[in-house]
Design a protein around this motif. Structure first.
Motif, mmCIF file in Angstrom:
data_model
loop_
_atom_site.group_PDB
_atom_site.id
_atom_site.type_symbol
_atom_site.label_atom_id
_atom_site.label_comp_id
_atom_site.label_asym_id
_atom_site.label_seq_id
_atom_site.Cartn_x
_atom_site.Cartn_y
_atom_site.Cartn_z
ATOM 1 N N TYR A 249 -39.871 -95.054 -0.986
ATOM 2 C CA TYR A 249 -40.683 -95.689 -1.000
ATOM 3 C C TYR A 249 -41.147 -95.941 -2.563
ATOM 4 O O TYR A 249 -41.401 -97.103 -3.015
ATOM 5 C CB TYR A 249 -41.925 -95.056 -0.092
ATOM 6 C CG TYR A 249 -43.227 -95.950 -0.312
ATOM 7 C CD1 TYR A 249 -43.405 -97.251 -0.027
ATOM 8 C CD2 TYR A 249 -44.297 -95.238 -1.115
ATOM 9 C CE1 TYR A 249 -44.631 -97.908 -0.525
ATOM 10 C CE2 TYR A 249 -45.627 -95.676 -1.386
ATOM 11 C CZ TYR A 249 -45.627 -97.053 -1.202
ATOM 12 O OH TYR A 249 -46.730 -97.830 -1.509
ATOM 13 N N GLN A 250 -41.368 -94.685 -2.887
ATOM 14 C CA GLN A 250 -41.723 -94.732 -4.547
ATOM 15 C C GLN A 250 -40.889 -95.594 -5.276
ATOM 16 O O GLN A 250 -41.156 -96.389 -6.413
ATOM 17 C CB GLN A 250 -41.759 -93.374 -5.066
ATOM 18 C CG GLN A 250 -42.763 -92.390 -4.359
ATOM 19 C CD GLN A 250 -43.001 -90.967 -5.045
ATOM 20 O OE1 GLN A 250 -42.043 -90.436 -4.950
ATOM 21 N NE2 GLN A 250 -44.123 -90.510 -5.352
ATOM 22 N N LYS A 254 -40.587 -100.441 -0.785
ATOM 23 C CA LYS A 254 -40.693 -100.845 0.469
ATOM 24 C C LYS A 254 -41.306 -100.148 1.498
ATOM 25 O O LYS A 254 -41.176 -98.809 1.705
ATOM 26 C CB LYS A 254 -39.110 -100.785 1.155
ATOM 27 C CG LYS A 254 -38.247 -101.608 0.391
ATOM 28 C CD LYS A 254 -36.754 -101.748 0.800
ATOM 29 C CE LYS A 254 -35.905 -102.732 0.067
ATOM 30 N NZ LYS A 254 -34.506 -102.935 0.641
ATOM 31 N N GLU A 255 -42.335 -100.561 2.281
ATOM 32 C CA GLU A 255 -43.248 -100.032 2.912
ATOM 33 C C GLU A 255 -42.474 -99.298 4.192
ATOM 34 O O GLU A 255 -43.367 -98.341 4.631
ATOM 35 C CB GLU A 255 -44.449 -100.980 3.498
ATOM 36 C CG GLU A 255 -45.299 -101.612 2.424
ATOM 37 C CD GLU A 255 -46.324 -100.389 2.011
ATOM 38 O OE1 GLU A 255 -46.729 -99.452 2.807
ATOM 39 O OE2 GLU A 255 -46.783 -100.722 0.688
ATOM 40 N N GLU A 256 -41.406 -99.781 4.550
ATOM 41 C CA GLU A 256 -40.811 -99.300 5.696
ATOM 42 C C GLU A 256 -40.635 -97.726 5.395
ATOM 43 O O GLU A 256 -40.702 -96.937 6.601
ATOM 44 C CB GLU A 256 -39.613 -100.091 6.109
ATOM 45 C CG GLU A 256 -38.359 -99.770 4.881
ATOM 46 C CD GLU A 256 -37.234 -100.908 5.341
ATOM 47 O OE1 GLU A 256 -36.160 -100.265 5.683
ATOM 48 O OE2 GLU A 256 -37.296 -101.849 4.823
ATOM 49 N N TYR A 257 -40.354 -97.452 4.224
ATOM 50 C CA TYR A 257 -39.916 -96.068 4.165
ATOM 51 C C TYR A 257 -41.308 -95.106 4.179
ATOM 52 O O TYR A 257 -41.366 -94.020 4.581
ATOM 53 C CB TYR A 257 -39.406 -95.752 2.637
ATOM 54 C CG TYR A 257 -38.052 -96.212 2.528
ATOM 55 C CD1 TYR A 257 -36.855 -95.884 3.568
ATOM 56 C CD2 TYR A 257 -37.829 -97.370 1.632
ATOM 57 C CE1 TYR A 257 -35.730 -96.505 3.549
ATOM 58 C CE2 TYR A 257 -36.318 -97.730 1.603
ATOM 59 C CZ TYR A 257 -35.388 -97.254 2.318
ATOM 60 O OH TYR A 257 -34.080 -97.806 2.430
ATOM 61 N N LEU A 258 -42.564 -95.585 3.747
ATOM 62 C CA LEU A 258 -43.545 -94.872 3.632
ATOM 63 C C LEU A 258 -44.109 -94.758 5.283
ATOM 64 O O LEU A 258 -44.516 -93.656 5.739
ATOM 65 C CB LEU A 258 -44.738 -95.555 3.079
ATOM 66 C CG LEU A 258 -46.113 -94.903 3.077
ATOM 67 C CD1 LEU A 258 -46.075 -93.645 2.367
ATOM 68 C CD2 LEU A 258 -47.172 -95.761 2.248
#
Length: 359
Positions: A249-250, A254-258
């Motif tokens: 995410y960092q 991509k918000e999917e990873y968060l």
């Protein structure tokens, strides 16, 4: 011991970071008194060795100790914690063994041993953390070497993934893929070379496709050629995948990873924490803590860090012997001491670096 504890009580009321640092220093001192052979610059693996056991530690406990040493240097920039561990680890290095340089499982000058991809990766992760902190090029160089070695353990059998042990193509484990993802991500963060993040995403997708359990945690291994999954769940496997999701995410935005990270974190807390305690392997739990620390940097959710605080306090109060060594068994291990040392140091950093005053 009484004097030490009285000192800790005094600190306790004033500075929570200081109390965990003081505890960490006590554990560090016990490690060097009980496990270190200064004449050989090597460490023992246990307090009591069996009749046929080797005199010095296998590489795995040093993978834990070098990470703990890095976390101590985060807190104390004057003391050289990594140097003695680096010198010990260097004695396991096999620079000319084909197909690629890497670290043996035992002292190279005393016969060496099989090479495990995850052992090498854990060292690479500690060295990348040290590189981020110190910018010493030798740390980056060794991490690159370990990355090249780990790629020799990759093939497309079962769709991809890393094997666990060199020349033993019978098991692809979360423990050899999770840290591989993290090593690639850390190298990408430092070098911006695209090949590293490509590797990380490739491995991340493979683990999620083949070893993620229905509840969102992670099974241990895919056995080959049967394709049977070893469905045991360990804290460190969840830890590497949680940390991987946060770093992805960092680095990608991509918000999917968060979202994946938050889901893993919530389910992991429900599954692994029982009555304030975690399963018995302290180092496995240290790797899990790494994932939660990384998530905390993003979402500032204190609940999980407080769970770890209660766990560390319970271990300190109830799982030390009269010599101050950690563990519930009579024979104490370097791996356990190092794992607990890392967690204490990370908790001290949590209170210090993120300005937490509540205790």
């Amino acid at each position: 011991m009484l004097i030490v504890l009285l000192g800790l009580t005094s600190v306790h009321a004033q500075d929570p970071s200081a109390i965990y640092l003081q505890r960490a220093r006590v554990v560090h001192d016990r490690i060097y008194k009980q496990f270190y052979d200064s004449s050989k610059q090597l460490f023992k693996e246990k307090t009591v060795l069996g009749k046929d056991e080797k005199p010095y530690s296998y590489l795995w406990p040093l993978c834990a100790l070098v990470q703990a040493a890095n976390e101590m240097e985060v807190l104390d920039q004057v003391t050289d914690y990594m140097g003695p561990v680096d010198r010990a680890i260097a004695q396991y290095y096999s620079p000319s063994k084909p197909p690629s340089a890497g670290y043996d499982s035992y002292v190279a000058g005393d016969g060496g041993g099989d090479r495990f991809y995850d052992d090498n990766q854990w060292i690479g992760l500690a060295y990348m953390d040290a590189y981020q902190r110190t910018k010493k090029p030798t740390y980056l160089q060794m991490a690159r070497t370990i990355y090249r070695f780990m790629l020799t353990g990759y093939d497309t059998v079962s769709g991809g993934g890393m094997y666990w042990q060199e020349f033993h193509n019978n098991s692809k484990n979360t423990c050899s893929n999770g840290p591989g993802i993290l090593l690639a991500l850390q190298l990408y963060r430092s070098t911006h070379e695209k090949k590293y993040i490509d590797t990380a995403i490739l491995l991340y997708n493979w683990v999620n496709a083949h070893l993620q359990s229905p509840d969102g945690l992670y099974f241990d291994a895919l056995k080959l050629p049967s394709g049977k999954v070893d469905e045991r769940k360990y804290t460190y496997n969840t830890g590497t995948m949680l940390q991987s999701a946060v770093l992805l995410y960092q680095l990608t935005g991509k918000e999917e990873y968060l979202s994946q990270a938050k889901s893993i974190a919530a389910q992991s807390a429900r599954y692994f924490f029982k009555d304030g305690l975690l399963p018995g392997n302290y180092w496995f739990n240290a790797v899990l803590m790494r994932g939660y620390v990384e998530l905390y940097k993003i979402d500032k959710q204190e609940t999980y860090m407080q769970l770890f605080k209660k766990y560390l306090d319970a271990v300190w109060d109830h799982q030390r012997d009269e010599q101050g060594l950690i563990g519930t068994k009579q024979v104490k291990t370097l791996l356990d001491q190092a794992g607990y040392l890392e967690m204490l140091a990370r908790m001290a950093s949590y209170f210090r670096s993120w300005n937490r005053s509540s205790y």
